[in-house]
Design an enzyme around this catalytic site. Structure first.
Site, PDB file in Angstrom:
ATOM      1  N   ARG A 160       3.181 -21.434  28.010  1.00 25.24           N
ATOM      2  CA  ARG A 160       4.448 -22.182  27.654  1.00 25.24           C
ATOM      3  C   ARG A 160       4.955 -23.163  27.758  1.00 25.24           C
ATOM      4  O   ARG A 160       6.287 -23.559  27.746  1.00 25.24           O
ATOM      5  CB  ARG A 160       5.007 -21.161  26.344  1.00 25.24           C
ATOM      6  CG  ARG A 160       4.704 -19.671  25.845  1.00 25.24           C
ATOM      7  CD  ARG A 160       3.923 -20.377  24.573  1.00 25.24           C
ATOM      8  NE  ARG A 160       3.256 -18.851  24.479  1.00 25.24           N
ATOM      9  CZ  ARG A 160       2.533 -18.125  24.377  1.00 25.24           C
ATOM     10  NH1 ARG A 160       1.861 -18.428  25.376  1.00 25.24           N
ATOM     11  NH2 ARG A 160       2.255 -17.268  23.710  1.00 25.24           N
ATOM     12  N   SER A 239       8.583 -17.537  17.261  1.00 22.13           N
ATOM     13  CA  SER A 239       9.476 -16.630  18.192  1.00 22.13           C
ATOM     14  C   SER A 239      10.234 -18.395  19.015  1.00 22.13           C
ATOM     15  O   SER A 239       9.888 -19.512  19.045  1.00 22.13           O
ATOM     16  CB  SER A 239       8.246 -16.329  19.718  1.00 22.13           C
ATOM     17  OG  SER A 239       7.683 -15.797  18.776  1.00 22.13           O
ATOM     18  N   GLU A 343      12.073 -21.783  23.122  1.00 24.40           N
ATOM     19  CA  GLU A 343      11.001 -22.087  22.498  1.00 24.40           C
ATOM     20  C   GLU A 343      10.837 -23.777  22.167  1.00 24.40           C
ATOM     21  O   GLU A 343       9.917 -24.162  22.389  1.00 24.40           O
ATOM     22  CB  GLU A 343      10.322 -20.990  22.321  1.00 24.40           C
ATOM     23  CG  GLU A 343       8.764 -21.323  22.014  1.00 24.40           C
ATOM     24  CD  GLU A 343       7.566 -20.527  21.875  1.00 24.40           C
ATOM     25  OE1 GLU A 343       6.949 -21.215  21.346  1.00 24.40           O
ATOM     26  OE2 GLU A 343       8.084 -18.539  22.425  1.00 24.40           O
TER      27      GLU A 343
END
Length: 351
Positions: A160, A239, A343
């Site tokens: 990520r 998420s 995130e």
């Protein structure tokens, strides 16, 4: 280019949250994107880039600068090579790739947002990451004031993360190039156990491309991770927290906290994440810390389908969302000694 002033930004985000931008510019070509960026840089005006808005948390006061909405379009395919303009809708690009019989991104179906955002976050799900198929990223380098082509290695992809995320003020992604696979109508090997079970295969097996895409869409929809304007569980950024990656020492301390809290037989999720490192599940941490599906009493709550998604139930403010996020972070830290990291990108606010 289209230009608006005191323009609402909330409708451009999947959270449907945030105040207005002093100025909103919509660019439909690479040249327009570069011109808008140069204009902002030359005048010292703060610049906010917006693609699909699926990874943005914008403060209630909005953005006092130029918000640049990247609405470029363009798909070029040469055999198994694929080039996407940054503004292309990612879910549509995946669908077209599957229809063309090209494997490598089928398990990334249903992820909201634009193609240009995928290398920034190194978007991944169900055992696939875009870093495994991206060959080059064409971007405008704001420091060098020129358009550059970065190879996969130069993108510095990790979980990520990427060079673009590490230095968010430098690059503006214009186009992304992929090398996919022609596997005679079959998917790439299915790596994710949940997807393999849904498809009736073993991990590492291949299935028809369309079946892989449909299975992933069904799994995502069951977790509220496919956009649906009628379903408030999808008024989210997917998420909200990344899965923590721990050193051996950190994992040992965490493991002890788990057994202390949940009993001697309790075992947390653990996945290899490179030498001396273990990844655990943010969703598991949130749930075991007491924040179950649907948690919350206000207009911002945890999704009723997945503990990893924070949602706007309608009428929420960004501060409502952040209050919930801070409560979850504090609760997980107190329970397990791990600090969750958000995130989505925050604009004008922070946890």
């Amino acid at each position: 280019m289209q230009e608006l002033h005191d323009a609402p930004l909330a409708p451009l985000t999947t959270f449907r949250l945030g105040g207005p931008a002093a100025r909103l510019v919509t660019a439909a070509t690479d040249a327009e994107v570069v011109a808008a960026v140069r204009e902002a840089d030359d005048s010292g005006t703060p610049l906010l880039l917006i693609g699909g808005g699926s990874n943005l948390v914008i403060g209630d006061k909005g953005f006092d600068g130029t918000a640049l909405r990247i609405a470029t379009r363009g798909v070029e395919r040469d055999g198994t090579r694929l080039e996407l303009a940054a503004g292309e809708v990612w879910t549509d690009a995946v669908a077209r790739s599957v229809e063309a019989g090209l494997a490598g991104v089928e398990c990334l179906a249903g992820i909201p947002g634009s193609a240009g955002a995928t290398p920034i976050q190194n978007v991944g799900a169900y055992g696939q990451e875009v870093s495994s198929t991206i060959t080059e990223v064409i971007a405008y380098d704001r420091r060098a004031r020129e358009t550059v082509t970065l190879t996969n290695a130069e993108c510095a992809f990790s979980y990520r993360h990427s060079r673009f995320k590490a230095d968010p003020e430098r690059y503006v992604v214009l186009r992304v190039r992929f090398a996919l696979e022609d596997a005679d109508g079959l998917s790439a090997p299915i790596r994710y156990a949940e997807a393999a079970r849904a498809l009736g295969t073993e991990p590492g097996g291949r299935v028809p491309l369309a079946a892989a895409r449909e299975a992933v869409l069904k799994l995502r929809a069951g977790k509220g991770m496919v956009l649906d304007p009628e379903d408030h569980d999808t008024w989210s950024a997917g998420s909200f927290f990344t899965n923590p990656i721990l050193t051996d020492a950190e994992f040992a301390a965490f493991h002890a906290r788990v057994r202390e809290r949940l009993g001697d037989g309790a075992e947390p999720p653990a996945y290899p994440a490179g030498e001396g490192r273990t990844k655990t599940s943010a969703a598991w941490l949130i749930d075991k810390a007491g924040f179950t599906k649907g948690y919350g009493s206000g207009p911002a709550r945890i999704s009723t389908k997945h503990t990893l998604a924070l949602t706007n139930r309608g009428g929420a403010t960004t501060e409502d969302l952040l209050a919930l996020a801070r409560e979850v972070v504090a609760g997980v830290r107190e329970a397990f000694g791990i600090t969750l990291v958000n995130e989505p990108v925050t604009v004008g606010v922070s946890l």
